[in-house]
Design a protein around this motif. Structure first.
Motif, PDB file in Angstrom:
ATOM      1  N   GLU A 148       0.461  14.276  -8.883  1.00  0.00           N
ATOM      2  CA  GLU A 148       1.263  15.489  -9.040  1.00  0.00           C
ATOM      3  C   GLU A 148       1.486  15.817 -10.509  1.00  0.00           C
ATOM      4  O   GLU A 148       1.401  16.984 -10.921  1.00  0.00           O
ATOM      5  CB  GLU A 148       2.602  15.330  -8.323  1.00  0.00           C
ATOM      6  N   VAL A 181       0.619   9.225  -5.713  1.00  0.00           N
ATOM      7  CA  VAL A 181       0.941  10.627  -5.447  1.00  0.00           C
ATOM      8  C   VAL A 181       1.719  11.230  -6.597  1.00  0.00           C
ATOM      9  O   VAL A 181       1.443  12.354  -7.045  1.00  0.00           O
ATOM     10  CB  VAL A 181       1.733  10.752  -4.128  1.00  0.00           C
ATOM     11  N   LYS A 182       2.695  10.478  -7.110  1.00  0.00           N
ATOM     12  CA  LYS A 182       3.490  10.983  -8.237  1.00  0.00           C
ATOM     13  C   LYS A 182       2.611  11.197  -9.460  1.00  0.00           C
ATOM     14  O   LYS A 182       2.726  12.220 -10.164  1.00  0.00           O
ATOM     15  CB  LYS A 182       4.600   9.982  -8.562  1.00  0.00           C
ATOM     16  N   GLU A 229       0.827  -1.207   0.000  1.00  0.00           N
ATOM     17  CA  GLU A 229       0.000   0.000   0.000  1.00  0.00           C
ATOM     18  C   GLU A 229       0.860   1.256   0.000  1.00  0.00           C
ATOM     19  O   GLU A 229       0.543   2.239  -0.673  1.00  0.00           O
ATOM     20  CB  GLU A 229      -0.936  -0.013   1.198  1.00  0.00           C
ATOM     21  N   SER A 230       1.965   1.244   0.763  1.00  0.00           N
ATOM     22  CA  SER A 230       2.845   2.409   0.796  1.00  0.00           C
ATOM     23  C   SER A 230       3.463   2.679  -0.574  1.00  0.00           C
ATOM     24  O   SER A 230       3.514   3.821  -1.036  1.00  0.00           O
ATOM     25  CB  SER A 230       3.941   2.202   1.840  1.00  0.00           C
ATOM     26  N   ASP A 231       3.924   1.599  -1.227  1.00  0.00           N
ATOM     27  CA  ASP A 231       4.524   1.769  -2.556  1.00  0.00           C
ATOM     28  C   ASP A 231       3.500   2.278  -3.558  1.00  0.00           C
ATOM     29  O   ASP A 231       3.781   3.180  -4.357  1.00  0.00           O
ATOM     30  CB  ASP A 231       5.105   0.438  -3.031  1.00  0.00           C
ATOM     31  N   ARG A 232       2.306   1.704  -3.525  1.00  0.00           N
ATOM     32  CA  ARG A 232       1.276   2.150  -4.466  1.00  0.00           C
ATOM     33  C   ARG A 232       0.852   3.581  -4.184  1.00  0.00           C
ATOM     34  O   ARG A 232       0.509   4.324  -5.104  1.00  0.00           O
ATOM     35  CB  ARG A 232       0.075   1.216  -4.398  1.00  0.00           C
ATOM     36  N   LEU A 233       0.866   3.968  -2.894  1.00  0.00           N
ATOM     37  CA  LEU A 233       0.516   5.348  -2.561  1.00  0.00           C
ATOM     38  C   LEU A 233       1.535   6.318  -3.150  1.00  0.00           C
ATOM     39  O   LEU A 233       1.166   7.375  -3.683  1.00  0.00           O
ATOM     40  CB  LEU A 233       0.438   5.519  -1.046  1.00  0.00           C
ATOM     41  N   GLN A 234       2.808   5.968  -3.065  1.00  0.00           N
ATOM     42  CA  GLN A 234       3.833   6.832  -3.644  1.00  0.00           C
ATOM     43  C   GLN A 234       3.639   6.974  -5.153  1.00  0.00           C
ATOM     44  O   GLN A 234       3.785   8.067  -5.719  1.00  0.00           O
ATOM     45  CB  GLN A 234       5.227   6.270  -3.334  1.00  0.00           C
ATOM     46  N   ILE A 235       3.294   5.869  -5.801  1.00  0.00           N
ATOM     47  CA  ILE A 235       3.051   5.919  -7.244  1.00  0.00           C
ATOM     48  C   ILE A 235       1.839   6.788  -7.546  1.00  0.00           C
ATOM     49  O   ILE A 235       1.857   7.618  -8.467  1.00  0.00           O
ATOM     50  CB  ILE A 235       2.853   4.494  -7.798  1.00  0.00           C
TER      51      ILE A 235
END
Length: 232
Positions: A33, A29-30, A21-27
């Protein structure tokens, strides 16, 4: 019983060791943006670079102009220089005076070239400072935390009525039940189908005809077609 939801990505237990979930959240967010900010960032970048470049060019122009003016003043102070310029470098003066003059002019031009290179280098090396300054002039304003647009975004205005997985699942189940009912109705025996049609028609057109009630004792039996003779 552990009521914590499983990982939304791998469906495994939600533990600190699971990075899905953390990795997918970073993706996500990018990607968000890029969608929201890419055009604005490009506009800001173009504005900053344009003004920074113009400032650097202006600064170099001032430095080089001052250096050229200083060199011109030095050359004008040399003996026989005006005659040298008047005759385009072939003045009618004794070689004893021409040689030192040519050496001084050549050295002055060399100094001017070195000075111009130094001015350009010092101007270009100021780009980080100049870029930081112009970027600092750009105003990025976050909305107020109490703004209605923050407190009640469109998806909250609807009361967080999620029309996602559950909504789709319910619609699919209703569709399956309707299709199954239609298949069963089309495959019903003819007698059942007629009975079903009759029942529906009965509800739509009223109850079926009631049979004639039995004759009570003491009354004569009416002749045939008696009801028709009285207009019934």
């Amino acid at each position: 019983m552990d009521e914590s939801p499983n990982c939304a990505i791998c469906n495994g237990p939600a533990t600190p060791e699971c990075p899905c979930e953390s990795d997918r959240l970073q993706i996500a967010v990018k990607q968000a943006e890029d969608r929201a900010m890419q055009a604005r960032l490009q506009e800001i970048r173009d504005w900053v670079v344009s003004h920074a470049r113009q400032h650097i060019l202006n600064a170099f122009e001032r430095l080089s102009s001052a250096r050229k003016q200083s060199t011109a003043q030095y050359l004008g102070s040399l003996p026989y220089y005006s005659v040298y310029v008047q005759y385009s470098g072939r003045p009618p003066i004794h070689p004893m005076h021409l040689a030192p003059l040519q050496a001084q002019i050549s050295e002055a031009h060399a100094d001017l070239k070195r000075g111009i290179d130094a001015d350009w280098r010092s101007s270009v090396l100021r780009y980080p400072e100049v870029l930081d300054y112009f970027y600092s002039l750009v105003e990025l304003r976050l909305p107020s935390p109490t703004s209605p647009r923050v407190m009640e975004p469109p998806f909250a205005t609807a009361g967080y009525a999620d029309a996602g997985y559950g909504h789709v699942r319910v619609k699919k189940e209703k569709k399956k039940r309707r299709e199954r009912s239609e298949r069963e109705g089309s495959a019903a025996p003819p007698d059942y189908a007629r009975e079903h049609m009759y029942t529906v028609a009965g509800r739509m057109r009223g109850p079926p005809p009631v049979p004639t009630p039995p004759i009570q004792p003491g009354y004569p039996t009416p002749p045939p077609n008696a009801y028709y003779n009285h207009g019934y």
